[in-house]
Design a protein around this motif. Structure first.
Motif, mmCIF file in Angstrom:
data_model
loop_
_atom_site.group_PDB
_atom_site.id
_atom_site.type_symbol
_atom_site.label_atom_id
_atom_site.label_comp_id
_atom_site.label_asym_id
_atom_site.label_seq_id
_atom_site.Cartn_x
_atom_site.Cartn_y
_atom_site.Cartn_z
ATOM 1 N N CYS A 1 -3.662 7.028 -3.183
ATOM 2 C CA CYS A 1 -3.406 5.792 -2.471
ATOM 3 C C CYS A 1 -3.650 4.369 -3.244
ATOM 4 O O CYS A 1 -4.798 4.373 -3.798
ATOM 5 C CB CYS A 1 -4.354 5.569 -1.126
ATOM 6 N N LEU B 1 -8.850 4.205 2.251
ATOM 7 C CA LEU B 1 -8.189 2.841 2.089
ATOM 8 C C LEU B 1 -9.235 1.776 2.373
ATOM 9 O O LEU B 1 -9.098 0.701 1.595
ATOM 10 C CB LEU B 1 -7.033 2.821 2.770
ATOM 11 N N CYS C 1 -6.375 1.780 -6.800
ATOM 12 C CA CYS C 1 -6.361 3.124 -6.742
ATOM 13 C C CYS C 1 -7.278 4.050 -6.263
ATOM 14 O O CYS C 1 -8.593 3.508 -6.633
ATOM 15 C CB CYS C 1 -5.653 3.605 -7.987
ATOM 16 N N VAL D 1 -7.323 10.413 -1.958
ATOM 17 C CA VAL D 1 -7.385 10.472 -0.517
ATOM 18 C C VAL D 1 -8.029 11.776 -0.060
ATOM 19 O O VAL D 1 -7.643 12.792 -0.296
ATOM 20 C CB VAL D 1 -6.094 10.335 0.530
ATOM 21 N N GLU E 1 -4.134 13.383 -2.282
ATOM 22 C CA GLU E 1 -3.082 12.356 -2.711
ATOM 23 C C GLU E 1 -3.582 11.130 -3.363
ATOM 24 O O GLU E 1 -5.039 10.929 -3.142
ATOM 25 C CB GLU E 1 -1.924 12.098 -1.691
ATOM 26 N N VAL F 1 1.184 5.748 -0.728
ATOM 27 C CA VAL F 1 0.652 6.969 -0.974
ATOM 28 C C VAL F 1 1.604 7.808 -1.690
ATOM 29 O O VAL F 1 2.797 7.781 -1.254
ATOM 30 C CB VAL F 1 0.098 7.622 0.252
ATOM 31 N N VAL G 1 0.769 -1.245 -0.040
ATOM 32 C CA VAL G 1 0.145 0.159 -0.072
ATOM 33 C C VAL G 1 0.972 1.259 -0.006
ATOM 34 O O VAL G 1 1.570 1.207 0.898
ATOM 35 C CB VAL G 1 -0.829 -0.038 1.041
ATOM 36 N N LEU H 1 -7.450 9.021 4.981
ATOM 37 C CA LEU H 1 -6.631 7.905 4.599
ATOM 38 C C LEU H 1 -7.498 6.673 4.881
ATOM 39 O O LEU H 1 -7.716 5.698 4.130
ATOM 40 C CB LEU H 1 -5.258 7.910 5.269
#
Ligand code: ADP
Ligand code: MG
Length: 339
Positions: A284, A237, A226, A229, A282, A155, A153, A233
């Motif tokens: 993740c 996720l 994908c 975020v 961003e 970021v 995982v 997070l």
């Protein structure tokens, strides 16, 4: 300003020629040409005053951010931005406000060669709804559901800055102040210049997010799953995990932090912003172990740092561990409306 003056002003300030826009703002519908072999990626996001942004937000920043958060969704599926429509609702129509809003939108739109092709303009409580359209080759889109047990995982960039910036604005004294905010108040000690720089950096992350469009394109054919975020997070996720029928374990110590965040906040506050603050924009993503080094190298070449923060596991849900391996409880995984 009358409705049609507003539309003209927006059209003039956002003008951007694209060959595939056969008919843009002005008619009852835009007419757009799709490239052969590509799918149309479509995404909508709304920003409501008092919910998504503070009432005194600068119009330039609002125009920028409305587009940025939408482009972030296109980035997350690995699409190339092309067009947008804008539904704008305002209590009053002030020329200076609309012009600055359009300029903020146009500044980011030009960077990504995105054309504003239509929209709707109405009166009411301030709210901005944007729909963006992008292209992605058939079969190439990034999805939330492809993560496999054992995948890394990762970021992009750093986490928690925007949430930290928002917390500064919400502090009764405005937090470690910049000189201009401090004008006329002699009772306060002068903040150190380094603190002012850090404060500005966090506020920039909140006001002018930079969508990871280039990175989303790079991840095509490399990432197994994908998401961007936006809510926090752990929450975001968690969506990848649910869609993939798996879970994730992340190490809090590995979460990437900016120097500004490190400078202005203690470890506990930092961790909360990074895990569940939201507004990061961003990406993740997950990648099989064998592909990790190549993907990190490709991102680095694009000028984007990326950090492995954990791995995909079989047990559902997102677990967070501290440096000693102890599990950290996350009180609120991310932003959610109606809860
Ligand atoms: P209609 O009433 O037929 O829906 P409008 O009068 O709302 O059309 O809009 C006229 C034209 O201006 C349309 O092409 C529409 O897409 C465009 N438009 C309206 N508001 C906006 C806006 N906020 N941003 C961009 N284009 C807009
Ligand atoms: Mg019509």
């Amino acid at each position: 300003m009358a409705e049609f003056d507003i539309i003209d002003l927006i059209r003039d300030r956002c003008a951007l020629a694209r060959e595939d826009v056969r008919l843009g703002i002005g008619d009852d519908a835009a007419l757009l040409a799709m490239p052969a072999g590509q799918l149309l990626a479509v995404s909508t996001d709304t920003l409501v005053e008092g919910v998504h942004f503070l009432p005194d937000t600068a119009p330039f920043d609002l125009g920028w951010k409305a587009l940025a958060v939408n482009l972030s969704d296109l980035a997350a599926v690995g699409a190339t931005p092309a067009w947008a429509t804008l539904a704008l609702t305002m209590a009053r129509a002030e020329r200076g406000w609309v012009a600055a809003f359009a300029d903020g939108f146009a500044a980011l739109a030009r960077e990504f060669k995105l054309a504003l092709v239509g929209g709707d303009t109405t009166s009411g409580p301030l709210s901005v709804t944007l729909t963006v359209h992008g292209f992605v080759p058939e079969g190439a889109a990034l999805r939330r559901g492809g993560a496999r047990i054992g995948d890394a995982v990762i970021v992009t960039g750093t986490l928690g800055d925007a949430a930290a910036g928002l917390s500064l604005l919400r502090q009764p004294d405005g937090g470690p102040q910049g000189a201009q905010d401090n004008a006329g108040d002699d009772s306060r000690p002068e903040p150190a210049p380094a603190q002012e720089t850090a404060r500005s950096a966090l506020l920039m992350r909140l006001r002018r997010p930079a969508p990871r469009v280039a990175q989303g394109l790079l991840l095509r054919g490399r990432a197994s799953a994908c998401i961007d975020v936006s809510d926090g997070l752990v929450a975001d996720l968690g969506h990848v995990c649910a869609a993939s029928g798996a879970g994730a374990e992340i190490e809090a110590e590995r979460l990437p932090a900016s120097s500004a965040l490190l400078q202005l906040f203690e470890a506990d506050a930092r961790r909360t912003f990074q895990l569940s603050g939201g507004d990061d924009y961003e990406l993740c993503f997950t990648v099989p172990d064998a592909g990790e080094a190549a993907v990190l190298a490709a991102l680095a070449r694009s000028g984007c740092a990326a950090t492995r923060i954990g791995r995909i596991i079989a047990e559902p849900g997102v677990r967070v561990r501290d440096a000693a391996g102890r599990r950290i409880a996350v009180a609120r995984p991310g932003w959610e409306h109606f809860s």
